[in-house]
Design a protein around this motif. Structure first.
Motif, PDB file in Angstrom:
ATOM      1  N   ASN A   5      -6.590  17.864  -8.324  1.00 41.43           N
ATOM      2  CA  ASN A   5      -5.395  17.195  -7.808  1.00 41.43           C
ATOM      3  C   ASN A   5      -5.449  17.123  -6.288  1.00 41.43           C
ATOM      4  OD1 ASN A   5      -4.458  16.913 -10.366  1.00 41.43           O
ATOM      5  ND2 ASN A   5      -2.761  18.367 -10.182  1.00 41.43           N
ATOM      6  N   ILE A  20      -7.952  21.866 -12.496  1.00 38.73           N
ATOM      7  CA  ILE A  20      -6.917  20.846 -12.280  1.00 38.73           C
ATOM      8  C   ILE A  20      -6.362  20.886 -10.846  1.00 38.73           C
ATOM      9  CG2 ILE A  20      -4.690  19.949 -13.072  1.00 38.73           C
ATOM     10  CD1 ILE A  20      -6.614  19.751 -15.299  1.00 38.73           C
ATOM     11  N   ILE A  27      -0.036  11.753 -10.103  1.00 45.60           N
ATOM     12  CA  ILE A  27      -0.834  12.982 -10.200  1.00 45.60           C
ATOM     13  C   ILE A  27       0.067  14.147 -10.589  1.00 45.60           C
ATOM     14  CG2 ILE A  27      -2.297  14.602  -8.904  1.00 45.60           C
ATOM     15  CD1 ILE A  27      -3.023  12.226  -7.051  1.00 45.60           C
ATOM     16  N   LEU A  29       2.503   1.846  -3.283  1.00 49.55           N
ATOM     17  CA  LEU A  29       1.515   2.182  -4.315  1.00 49.55           C
ATOM     18  C   LEU A  29       1.004   3.611  -4.119  1.00 49.55           C
ATOM     19  CD1 LEU A  29      -0.478  -1.163  -4.603  1.00 49.55           C
ATOM     20  CD2 LEU A  29       0.845  -0.051  -6.418  1.00 49.55           C
ATOM     21  N   ASN A  30       0.741   3.976  -2.862  1.00 45.72           N
ATOM     22  CA  ASN A  30       0.312   5.358  -2.605  1.00 45.72           C
ATOM     23  C   ASN A  30       1.348   6.338  -3.135  1.00 45.72           C
ATOM     24  OD1 ASN A  30      -1.951   4.417  -1.388  1.00 45.72           O
ATOM     25  ND2 ASN A  30      -1.409   5.025   0.688  1.00 45.72           N
ATOM     26  N   HIS A  82      -5.251  13.684  -4.182  1.00 43.96           N
ATOM     27  CA  HIS A  82      -4.252  13.391  -3.135  1.00 43.96           C
ATOM     28  C   HIS A  82      -4.960  13.044  -1.819  1.00 43.96           C
ATOM     29  CE1 HIS A  82      -0.521  14.256  -5.194  1.00 43.96           C
ATOM     30  NE2 HIS A  82      -0.960  15.430  -5.607  1.00 43.96           N
ATOM     31  N   ILE A 102       0.822  -1.221   0.000  1.00 41.81           N
ATOM     32  CA  ILE A 102       0.000   0.000   0.000  1.00 41.81           C
ATOM     33  C   ILE A 102       0.860   1.278   0.000  1.00 41.81           C
ATOM     34  CG2 ILE A 102      -1.811   1.269   1.226  1.00 41.81           C
ATOM     35  CD1 ILE A 102      -2.907  -1.331   0.371  1.00 41.81           C
ATOM     36  N   LEU A 115       1.159   6.669  -6.791  1.00 40.04           N
ATOM     37  CA  LEU A 115      -0.106   7.306  -7.168  1.00 40.04           C
ATOM     38  C   LEU A 115       0.000   8.825  -6.979  1.00 40.04           C
ATOM     39  CD1 LEU A 115      -2.826   6.534  -8.264  1.00 40.04           C
ATOM     40  CD2 LEU A 115      -3.611   5.995  -5.976  1.00 40.04           C
ATOM     41  N   HIS A 116       0.562   9.237  -5.845  1.00 36.83           N
ATOM     42  CA  HIS A 116       0.802  10.671  -5.634  1.00 36.83           C
ATOM     43  C   HIS A 116       1.718  11.216  -6.740  1.00 36.83           C
ATOM     44  CE1 HIS A 116      -1.200  11.371  -1.839  1.00 36.83           C
ATOM     45  NE2 HIS A 116      -0.592  10.343  -1.262  1.00 36.83           N
ATOM     46  N   ILE A 169      -6.431   9.512  -1.716  1.00 42.92           N
ATOM     47  CA  ILE A 169      -5.460   8.436  -1.454  1.00 42.92           C
ATOM     48  C   ILE A 169      -5.261   8.287   0.050  1.00 42.92           C
ATOM     49  CG2 ILE A 169      -3.072   7.670  -1.805  1.00 42.92           C
ATOM     50  CD1 ILE A 169      -3.065   9.392  -4.392  1.00 42.92           C
ATOM     51  N   GLY A 186      -2.951  16.217 -14.350  1.00 47.45           N
ATOM     52  CA  GLY A 186      -3.341  15.484 -13.146  1.00 47.45           C
ATOM     53  C   GLY A 186      -4.175  14.247 -13.403  1.00 47.45           C
ATOM     54  N   GLY A 187      -4.206  13.787 -14.634  1.00 53.65           N
ATOM     55  CA  GLY A 187      -4.990  12.583 -14.936  1.00 53.65           C
ATOM     56  C   GLY A 187      -6.439  12.878 -15.247  1.00 53.65           C
ATOM     57  N   VAL A 244      -4.964   8.146 -14.223  1.00 52.81           N
ATOM     58  CA  VAL A 244      -3.992   8.296 -13.139  1.00 52.81           C
ATOM     59  C   VAL A 244      -3.549   6.940 -12.568  1.00 52.81           C
ATOM     60  CG1 VAL A 244      -5.661   8.598 -11.241  1.00 52.81           C
ATOM     61  CG2 VAL A 244      -3.442   9.732 -11.134  1.00 52.81           C
ATOM     62  N   THR A 245      -4.442   5.950 -12.522  1.00 55.51           N
ATOM     63  CA  THR A 245      -4.012   4.648 -12.004  1.00 55.51           C
ATOM     64  C   THR A 245      -3.184   3.905 -13.063  1.00 55.51           C
ATOM     65  OG1 THR A 245      -6.172   3.714 -12.608  1.00 55.51           O
ATOM     66  CG2 THR A 245      -5.876   4.377 -10.319  1.00 55.51           C
TER      67      THR A 245
END
Lengths: 477, 477
Positions: B133, B129, A140, A132-133, B137, A129, A136-137, B140, A146-147, A355-356
């Motif tokens: 964002n 955006i 973005i 992955l976090n 964040h 986790i 992921l941050h 998450i 920003g996806g 984003v993922t």
């Protein structure tokens, strides 16, 4: 095909060797292992390498150390329940109704469940986790928008490239142009099935079979023929040949490695035989390889796609079973059906979450995936042994259990008088969930079977849950 | 139905009143507006409220201030090109091939494009955006598992509640149980269409029609009847009645507000009439309301779902056209087809992306959505006027253009000899992209039409692109 682990990790080689001796009964429950010094001399490696091998075996609950004494074998294959026999479904297509059962199964996952043994994906306790976090941050920030903006319909090129590169591990020669990113494997499978069939067509599948596949087929108006399947070696290719001779089969679908629910894996020869058959008859093969990376042995198994020479195999997979089901990132390598799959993706599901997709790309690019997979495999293998031992201890003697060499699913066959649909209700009342066998077929069979998932953290609560389940089965009237 | 803006923003009320006067020609190009003091007295409001109204009109390029002089009208409806006539498709179902055109259109979006007027979603320049964002964040962090785990098949309850609450804006009475989250509106539409039709069935749609819908229908083996559609008032309900009388129509699909591509919006009476027809014949209505929030007027239009009494309307929408297409968060309110839609979602597409679902929830909960929508509507309305003026200036005199009262799409009808499929190639060569009219029908029509999207930042480059396009059209042989 050689696995990278093999070269990089000498301790694993030694660990796997001792493991096989334990599994085969050469080393027996209670046997003392040679000292690290002696083992080091025997294998020509350092003491620390031997210690690493012992730690590895300890992490799988195969051996345990006694202070000031050494390491002892704590596992015995002989106390384990038998494996089930080859399945024997009706050779004709039978469309039974089991929808309500599945819907109920999905909708009533309450928080009151103490132990969930019906998990289709690893519990968060087994996932990286924090790492992955982090990606992921990072994702973005690294996307200028920003996806928020949709990407290419094929999916992000750099992720497709990573997936293509990994194909070398199963003997594949994919390029980024052979891969299309999808919203999880579910979407990959539905695009594949829609691409190669029309309503009214007949497809052939394993039996028992992943319930999502037959429900999807049902939804698309397809007839389904379930084939005899061996609990270790998978789909019976001779039975497939017979089915093709007597029916107009328009597609075959198979989970070639560590299949859901029975855990069976086709040998390289079976895979070759299967590909030969479909090539001979020009029948598309939808191969779901979603569990292929979670192998317990010393190398990643091949796929049918490995032997595909005519582009007839549509290989589907995802990161849901290894990394994150919540990210919804899967993929398909559709062979010669690429144009049709793209067309379908545009209209049926559209692009994947930007984003993922970026986060998974980053995770792979940074080389974190293999590190995580090594840990995941080890923990799941250890869990599988814990489960086998516990079932041997708590369930009735006649119980048969599959012997998966990967993934996290056990197929349990109970005495014939037990209906797991009934058992399911009393189990849920006791805070334990499992998957009743009946959902893995369209026929009236497997009613005395269940699928148990061990994709969770092994602890006393889980042991208690299996004990409780065993008692419910013994008390079943 | 009253809109919240109405109560909260007095300046908008005044702004809209003046706007209508300009649009209708009561206030003419070059007219001087009354001073803020006089207007304040006239409306009984403060000078700053009048100034806000003037700023609003200025942001839409309807008026401009001259230093030391005051505000002047800079827009005239009379210099604009005419609106196209009612469409006249073949009353029979005709299945033409236009797949290649669309695939090409989607696959070759190169970075060399200078100005993209074929955008299906707002450019990132129009999106919040930074704020998105921030919630991403936050999402998450707020999910214990960072969004790695799949959520409920229905979607996050708090997001469904937010969507249900917003239904009051269009006169709906949805509860969270009436809403299912989907991977964008594409997934909502495909689940809806699969839920209410079977291969071989016939459906009725607008014409021109969103190409994704007819391609999806094509993919599902459905026959499509295109109905005459008015560029302002939408689907001709009388023609629908005739189609129902002469065909077995199994579903109707419509974009009731600011339709894609023609921008037409059904009046409340038309919506009521449409619902009456489908209720009388017990035919499901798939209503795509993806643009409904992007209205230029002073209130949000209703939907057909507003008038649905029998649960026959499957309302589909998403946040892709207003907030983020990359997040893949849409929704469906499936009426009485809920169980079937859930079943299909399980097997065809599975859950949506956990972390973006959470982010959208947070964005709505914090009340940021309405603030963003107000800005977005204003900018898009201003753009629409800029585009109308530019087309009036640069395109041939016979050009007809739609008059959307919301969204960001213009339907342009060029002189009959122009084939926009040919024009498309020379436009792309000049760095300008648009959507050829032929993709919005399965019949051989609209070849002289194009869809222009103004979901981008208006600037000189865009003006130049329209000028270039106008010249290419004039030079067309």
């Amino acid at each position: 095909m050689k696995n990278l682990d093999n070269k990089d990790f000498l301790y694993l080689k030694i660990g796997h060797k001792i493991e096989r001796q334990i599994q085969s009964g050469v080393l027996k429950l209670g046997d003392k292992l040679p000292s690290t010094r002696i083992m080091g001399q025997q294998y020509g490696v350092s003491i620390s390498t031997v210690l690493q091998a012992y730690y590895y075996l300890e992490s799988k609950s195969l051996i345990a150390s006694k202070p000031r004494s050494g390491y002892y074998v704590t596992f015995s294959a002989h106390t384990l329940p038998d494996s089930p026999a080859m399945s024997n479904p009706d050779p004709n297509s039978i469309l039974g109704k089991n929808t309500e059962l599945i819907i109920d199964f999905f909708q009533n996952i309450s928080t009151e469940t103490v132990v969930n043994l019906s998990l289709g994906v690893p519990s968060e306790k087994l996932l990286p986790i924090a790492k992955l976090n982090k990606v992921l941050h990072e994702a973005i920030g690294s996307l200028t928008h920003g996806g928020t903006i949709q990407g290419d319909i094929l999916g992000k090129k750099k992720l497709r490239r990573q997936i293509a590169q990994r194909s070398a591990l199963w003997g594949g020669v994919l390029t980024e142009d052979d891969v299309i990113i999808t919203s999880g494997c579910t979407s990959a499978l539905s695009l594949a099935l829609m691409a190669v069939t029309e309503p009214g067509d007949t497809i052939a599948v394993e039996s028992p079979v992943y319930f999502g596949l037959i429900q999807l087929a049902n939804t698309l108006g397809l007839r389904v023929i379930e084939l005899p399947t061996h609990p270790l070696y998978g789909m019976d290719t001779e039975a497939l040949q017979t089915a093709i001779d007597t029916n107009e089969i328009k597609a075959v679908a198979v989970i070639s490695n560590f299949s859901n629910p029975m855990g069976n894996t086709m040998s390289d020869n079976s895979k070759k035989a299967l590909v030969e058959i479909i090539e001979k008859h020009n029948i598309p093969l939808i191969e779901d390889d979603i569990y292929g990376e979670i192998y317990y042995g010393d190398h990643r198994p091949t796929t049918c796609k490995t032997y595909d020479t005519k582009g007839l195999v549509l290989l589907c997979s995802s990161f849901s079973k290894t990394l994150s089901s919540g990210y919804r990132i899967g993929w398909i390598s559709p062979g010669k059906f690429k144009a049709e799959v793209i067309r379908l993706k545009l209209y049926v599901s559209s692009t994947t979450t930007t984003v993922t997709e970026e986060a998974v790309s980053l995770f792979l690019e940074k080389g974190r995936y293999d590190h995580h997979l090594r840990k995941l495999r080890q923990r799941l293998h250890a869990n599988s042994l814990q489960f086998l031992v516990a079932i041997g201890k708590y369930f009735p003697e006649e119980t048969k259990v599959s012997r998966p060499q990967g993934s996290f699913l056990l197929w349990v066959q109970l005495p014939a008088h037990i209906d797991t649909r009934v058992l399911y209700k009393s189990a849920v009342a006791n805070g334990v969930r499992f998957s009743p066998g009946r959902i893995f077929t369209l026929q009236e069979q497997y009613c005395n079977c269940m699928r148990l998932s061990y994709a969770l953290e092994w602890n006393n609560k889980v042991d208690d849950a299996l004990k409780c389940l065993g008692q419910l089965i013994k008390d079943y009237k």
